[in-house]
Every structure is written in structure tokens, then in C-alpha cells.
Design a protein around this motif. Structure first.
Motif, mmCIF file in Angstrom:
data_model
loop_
_atom_site.group_PDB
_atom_site.id
_atom_site.type_symbol
_atom_site.label_atom_id
_atom_site.label_comp_id
_atom_site.label_asym_id
_atom_site.label_seq_id
_atom_site.Cartn_x
_atom_site.Cartn_y
_atom_site.Cartn_z
ATOM 1 N N TYR A 1 44.269 -1.115 54.820
ATOM 2 C CA TYR A 1 45.192 -2.077 54.217
ATOM 3 C C TYR A 1 45.137 -3.380 54.993
ATOM 4 O O TYR A 1 45.187 -3.371 56.220
ATOM 5 N N ARG A 2 45.052 -4.501 54.269
ATOM 6 C CA ARG A 2 45.154 -5.809 54.911
ATOM 7 C C ARG A 2 46.631 -6.185 54.873
ATOM 8 O O ARG A 2 47.215 -6.348 53.792
ATOM 9 N N VAL A 3 47.246 -6.323 56.033
ATOM 10 C CA VAL A 3 48.678 -6.560 56.126
ATOM 11 C C VAL A 3 49.067 -7.873 55.442
ATOM 12 O O VAL A 3 50.048 -7.934 54.696
ATOM 13 N N ARG A 4 48.313 -8.920 55.649
ATOM 14 C CA ARG A 4 48.658 -10.249 55.130
ATOM 15 C C ARG A 4 48.778 -10.274 53.613
ATOM 16 O O ARG A 4 49.716 -10.845 53.059
ATOM 17 N N THR A 5 47.831 -9.631 52.907
ATOM 18 C CA THR A 5 47.777 -9.729 51.451
ATOM 19 C C THR A 5 48.170 -8.453 50.728
ATOM 20 O O THR A 5 48.395 -8.480 49.510
ATOM 21 N N GLU B 1 46.086 -6.093 50.251
ATOM 22 C CA GLU B 1 44.872 -5.525 49.679
ATOM 23 C C GLU B 1 44.575 -4.202 50.366
ATOM 24 O O GLU B 1 44.914 -4.007 51.521
#
Length: 113
Positions: free
Chosen positions: A100-104, A106
Motif C-alpha cells: 500500500y502506498r500511504v500517500r495515495t 494505491e
């Protein structure tokens, strides 16, 4: 997706990072590590007294990659690090369930692009 960990010699870190960049492998995590394998640590002399250090300073690098990049990455690591001597290191490959990409928010392969 795969997580690739490599335990390497300190002096080979920047050679490996340069080669990874040339082959467009980004997103590398670098950690200082202590360990021993066949070499069983090293003897040191301190104030005239020899003592055995059971662990040798190493570096651990980690990358998360798409499955189809695995063979190329392993080839780059082995060609860059191999000296033929004890202590060249180890490569560990693990299956990754999800990323998981925390910022987005995704997830999956989109999170490692």
C-alpha cells in the motif's frame, strides 16, 4: 510481487546502488546489520588483547519488485557482489501479498511503480 533482501559487504554498497540505478531498480531500503555465516565473525586486537567478535558488519538492502523483474535483479546483484570469497552475502526472495502506498492509498503493483 516479490521482496528481495540481500545481505552484502559494506564496501560493495555503492557499487550495487549504482548498478541498481543503471538497471532502473529504485525504491531501495538500506539497513546496517550484524551477522555471521561460515566466517564465524572476526578476531580483533584491542589494547594488546585479542578478542573474538562473533558478528561482522554487513548491509541489508531490500526491494519490492514485480515478479517479471526478479531474474534481472538477481543477476545484477550476483554480478556486482560476487568475489568468490566467503562473506559475499546472501539473497532472500519472499512472496508479497500486498503493498500500500500511504500517500495515495494505491495498492498492489500500482503502489510500487
Amino acid at each position: 510481487m516479490k521482496r528481495v533482501e540481500a545481505i552484502i559487504r559494506h564496501e560493495k554498497l555503492y557499487d550495487l546502488l549504482d548498478e541498481l540505478n543503471k538497471h532502473q531498480f529504485y525504491g531501495v531500503t538500506v539497513t546496517n546489520a550484524l551477522g555471521c555465516g561460515i566466517q564465524k565473525g572476526e578476531a580483533k586486537l584491542l589494547r594488546g588483547i585479542e578478542y573474538n567478535n562473533d558478528y561482522v558488519k554487513k548491509i541489508k538492502i531490500e526491494l519490492i519488485i514485480k515478479d517479471h523483474w526478479l531474474d534481472e535483479l538477481i543477476d545484477v546483484i550476483i554480478k556486482t557482489l560476487g568475489t568468490g570469497k566467503i562473506g559475499d552475502g546472501k539473497i532472500i526472495v519472499c512472496e508479497i501479498e500486498n503493498v500500500y502506498r500511504v500517500r495515495t492509498g494505491e495498492m498492489g503493483e500500482r503502489a510500487i511503480d
